[in-house]
Design a protein around this motif. Structure first.
Motif, PDB file in Angstrom:
ATOM      1  N   VAL A  12      20.053   1.384 -36.084  1.00  0.00           N
ATOM      2  CA  VAL A  12      19.693   0.360 -37.098  1.00  0.00           C
ATOM      3  C   VAL A  12      18.016  -0.106 -37.013  1.00  0.00           C
ATOM      4  N   GLY A  13      17.772  -0.471 -35.766  1.00  0.00           N
ATOM      5  CA  GLY A  13      16.388  -0.790 -35.577  1.00  0.00           C
ATOM      6  C   GLY A  13      15.403   0.270 -35.950  1.00  0.00           C
ATOM      7  N   ALA A  33      15.416   0.437 -39.701  1.00  0.00           N
ATOM      8  CA  ALA A  33      14.655  -0.867 -40.308  1.00  0.00           C
ATOM      9  C   ALA A  33      13.274  -0.770 -40.159  1.00  0.00           C
ATOM     10  N   SER A  79      15.362  -7.101 -43.382  1.00  0.00           N
ATOM     11  CA  SER A  79      15.841  -7.556 -41.999  1.00  0.00           C
ATOM     12  C   SER A  79      17.091  -6.345 -41.699  1.00  0.00           C
ATOM     13  N   LYS A  80      17.051  -6.516 -40.404  1.00  0.00           N
ATOM     14  CA  LYS A  80      18.458  -5.593 -39.616  1.00  0.00           C
ATOM     15  C   LYS A  80      19.587  -5.727 -40.386  1.00  0.00           C
ATOM     16  N   SER A  99      21.998  -2.968 -41.959  1.00  0.00           N
ATOM     17  CA  SER A  99      23.412  -3.092 -41.678  1.00  0.00           C
ATOM     18  C   SER A  99      24.443  -2.991 -42.802  1.00  0.00           C
TER      19      SER A  99
END
Length: 92
Positions: free
Chosen positions: A27-28, A31, A37-38, A42
């Motif tokens: 996810v990071g 992103a 935002s994460k 998500s």
């Protein structure tokens, strides 16, 4: 099929799929390519996962996302059948 088209209707989700073509990402890592935002990423990944477009695999403390290419193959077969039918109708 409805979940698939819903997932593909969003530009951000299509961009996520493009990123995953090059390999598995967290996810990071995803992103990093967005001004979002994460948790927002998500949420998009959850929609893609519900449509079976991506797989999620936990490795240690990270969850890695990857493309489910078989779904794309199924969609292409489905689309191709319309092309075939159209071509067959034109011959008669």
């Amino acid at each position: 099929m409805n979940e698939l088209f819903k997932a593909l209707s969003d530009e951000n989700r299509r961009k996520i799929l493009d990123l995953l073509r090059d390999g598995d990402l967290t996810v990071g890592e995803i992103a990093d390519h967005f001004e979002m935002s994460k948790p927002g990423i998500s949420q998009h990944l959850s929609v893609l996962k519900n449509a079976n477009l991506v797989f999620a695999e936990k490795k240690g403390q990270y969850v890695y996302y990857s493309l489910n290419s078989s779904v794309f193959q199924d969609v292409m077969k489905w689309i191709f059948q319309f092309n075939q039918s159209k071509g067959d109708d034109q011959k008669t």
